[in-house]
Design a protein around this motif. Structure first.
Motif, PDB file in Angstrom:
ATOM      1  N   ASP A 104       0.855  -1.181   0.000  1.00 20.49           N
ATOM      2  CA  ASP A 104       0.000   0.000   0.000  1.00 20.49           C
ATOM      3  C   ASP A 104       0.893   1.234   0.000  1.00 20.49           C
ATOM      4  O   ASP A 104       1.509   1.566   1.011  1.00 20.49           O
ATOM      5  CB  ASP A 104      -0.905   0.004   1.229  1.00 20.49           C
ATOM      6  N   SER A 107      -2.752   6.454   0.231  1.00 23.34           N
ATOM      7  CA  SER A 107      -4.194   6.562   0.034  1.00 23.34           C
ATOM      8  C   SER A 107      -4.680   7.881   0.616  1.00 23.34           C
ATOM      9  O   SER A 107      -4.084   8.421   1.551  1.00 23.34           O
ATOM     10  CB  SER A 107      -4.929   5.391   0.697  1.00 23.34           C
ATOM     11  N   THR A 137     -12.400   6.368  -0.519  1.00 26.52           N
ATOM     12  CA  THR A 137     -10.944   6.472  -0.487  1.00 26.52           C
ATOM     13  C   THR A 137     -10.366   6.126  -1.856  1.00 26.52           C
ATOM     14  O   THR A 137     -10.942   5.343  -2.615  1.00 26.52           O
ATOM     15  CB  THR A 137     -10.332   5.513   0.557  1.00 26.52           C
ATOM     16  N   SER A 139      -6.610   4.915  -3.418  1.00 26.18           N
ATOM     17  CA  SER A 139      -5.301   4.428  -2.989  1.00 26.18           C
ATOM     18  C   SER A 139      -4.481   3.959  -4.181  1.00 26.18           C
ATOM     19  O   SER A 139      -5.021   3.600  -5.229  1.00 26.18           O
ATOM     20  CB  SER A 139      -5.449   3.281  -1.976  1.00 26.18           C
TER      21      SER A 139
END
Length: 217
Positions: A104, A107, A137, A139
């Motif tokens: 990740d 985001s 959101t 991301s």
């Protein structure tokens, strides 16, 4: 006498339509209402997915250069770019290599702002594709072998309790788009070819050295 009155009453069909209608009408009415609410839910779901898919594709398309216009994808001045080594630092490539980012790479909330080049790109292109009343959101995930933009949106709906139990009161959608980077792909292939040739040449040289040593003995 009573038998005649009962037979006459049974033969009399006055008011039968009202009785039948009172039994059938609630079923028809509830069915129509349920179809209306279902249509609203499907419409909102399709509309949200359109926003999410459009945002994901726009961000992925312009990911390699944040200087492009978010609507026309044109550059204000020729040659504008994010620099030569932005993929190593701002694109979180090093973090993916050593496992710091966990896949990740950043985001933001819809309508919000983000830090760094990743957050700037996500906020810039999200603001022109997703309306303010939509929440969610956005991301960016960089797992080295694949880079993708993921957009998750939701919008609460005010439905009666019965309808909420069946459909829920929150429409949620998710869309993603893969980031294509031809320049980085070509550079990576050339790097693999270069090191492959170097390893092959060093391997051949080592074999020749061993053969020469064996011949001297």
């Amino acid at each position: 006498m009573w038998d005649k009155m009962r037979a006459a009453f049974l033969k009399n069909e006055k008011g039968s339509f009202i009785i039948e209608a009172s039994l059938v009408f609630p079923i028809i009415f509830i069915t129509i209402i349920m179809f209306l609410y279902l249509s609203i839910y499907i419409y909102e779901h399709a509309q949200l997915y359109t926003y999410a898919n459009k945002a994901a594709n726009r961000i992925a398309y312009a990911w390699t250069n944040s200087k492009t216009d978010p609507v026309t994808f044109e550059l204000k001045a020729p040659g504008e770019s994010d620099g030569l080594y932005w993929r190593l630092t701002d694109d979180r490539m090093l973090g993916s290599l050593i496992g710091l980012s966990g896949g990740d790479s950043g985001s933001i909330s819809v309508g919000g702002s983000g830090s760094g080049l990743v957050g700037e790109k996500l906020a810039k292109f999200t603001g022109v594709t997703i309306p303010d009343y939509v929440k969610g959101t956005v991301s960016y995930k960089n797992v080295l072998v694949e880079k993708a933009v993921v957009v998750e949106l939701n919008r609460p709906l005010s439905f009666p309790k019965v309808v909420e139990d069946l459909l829920g009161n929150d429409v949620k959608v998710k869309a993603s788009a893969t980031v294509t980077d031809p320049v980085e792909f070509i550079r990576t292939i050339e790097l693999i070819k270069l090191y492959g040739q170097e390893l092959q040449d060093s391997g051949v040289s080592a074999i020749l050295q061993k053969q020469k040593g064996a011949e001297k003995k």
